[in-house]
Scaffold this motif. Structure first.
Motif, PDB file in Angstrom:
ATOM      1  N   GLN A  41     -13.037 -37.504  54.333  1.00 37.10           N
ATOM      2  CA  GLN A  41     -11.375 -37.554  54.537  1.00 37.10           C
ATOM      3  C   GLN A  41     -10.784 -38.256  53.624  1.00 37.10           C
ATOM      4  O   GLN A  41      -9.686 -37.700  53.033  1.00 37.10           O
ATOM      5  N   GLU A  70      -7.580 -28.913  56.127  1.00 37.35           N
ATOM      6  CA  GLU A  70      -6.145 -29.336  56.554  1.00 37.35           C
ATOM      7  C   GLU A  70      -6.593 -30.057  57.796  1.00 37.35           C
ATOM      8  O   GLU A  70      -6.115 -31.185  58.118  1.00 37.35           O
ATOM      9  N   HIS A  71      -7.845 -29.970  58.410  1.00 30.37           N
ATOM     10  CA  HIS A  71      -8.353 -30.745  59.679  1.00 30.37           C
ATOM     11  C   HIS A  71      -8.753 -32.304  59.419  1.00 30.37           C
ATOM     12  O   HIS A  71      -8.092 -33.248  59.717  1.00 30.37           O
ATOM     13  N   TYR A  73      -7.586 -33.650  56.548  1.00 24.45           N
ATOM     14  CA  TYR A  73      -6.333 -34.438  56.011  1.00 24.45           C
ATOM     15  C   TYR A  73      -5.548 -35.203  57.153  1.00 24.45           C
ATOM     16  O   TYR A  73      -5.371 -36.166  57.091  1.00 24.45           O
ATOM     17  N   TYR A  74      -5.215 -34.204  58.320  1.00 22.08           N
ATOM     18  CA  TYR A  74      -4.425 -34.521  59.478  1.00 22.08           C
ATOM     19  C   TYR A  74      -5.212 -35.627  60.209  1.00 22.08           C
ATOM     20  O   TYR A  74      -4.606 -36.500  60.487  1.00 22.08           O
ATOM     21  N   ARG A  75      -6.710 -35.633  60.523  1.00 24.33           N
ATOM     22  CA  ARG A  75      -7.184 -36.775  60.830  1.00 24.33           C
ATOM     23  C   ARG A  75      -7.246 -37.779  60.325  1.00 24.33           C
ATOM     24  O   ARG A  75      -7.040 -38.944  60.704  1.00 24.33           O
ATOM     25  N   LEU A  77      -4.987 -39.001  58.026  1.00 27.66           N
ATOM     26  CA  LEU A  77      -3.579 -39.491  58.043  1.00 27.66           C
ATOM     27  C   LEU A  77      -3.207 -40.229  59.450  1.00 27.66           C
ATOM     28  O   LEU A  77      -2.697 -41.297  59.670  1.00 27.66           O
ATOM     29  N   ALA A  78      -4.091 -39.632  60.630  1.00 29.83           N
ATOM     30  CA  ALA A  78      -3.596 -40.181  61.962  1.00 29.83           C
ATOM     31  C   ALA A  78      -4.287 -41.579  61.974  1.00 29.83           C
ATOM     32  O   ALA A  78      -3.980 -42.532  62.498  1.00 29.83           O
TER      33      ALA A  78
END
Length: 85
Positions: A41, A70-71, A73-75, A77-78
């Motif tokens: 990540q 993408e998965h 990255y967004y995990r 960021l969360a």
């Protein structure tokens, strides 16, 4: 522009001494939270934000599919949002 905002966030040259201290503390906090992410990540976040690479470019660099990148990255960021608030 995202680069300008990112550069401003970590550039204390124009800030007064109190602001410089706050920026330094915030910078340490962000760096600590980045370090706490899973390696995969963190790598994607660094390449996306600081490296300014697209998801297809990151996928090629890390040897993963674009959807996987993408998965991650967004995990990430969360997770950062939770940790930084």
């Amino acid at each position: 522009r995202a680069a300008s905002a990112r550069e401003h966030l970590f550039d204390a040259r124009a800030a007064d001494p109190r602001q410089q201290a706050e920026l330094a503390e915030f910078r340490r906090h962000v760096e600590a939270q980045l370090a706490a992410l899973a390696d995969e990540q963190r790598e994607v976040v660094v390449l996306k934000i600081w490296g300014e690479l697209s998801f297809p470019e990151i996928a090629a660099v890390v040897g993963a599919t674009e959807k996987t990148v993408e998965h991650r990255y967004y995990r990430a960021l969360a997770a950062l949002e939770t940790r930084l608030t």
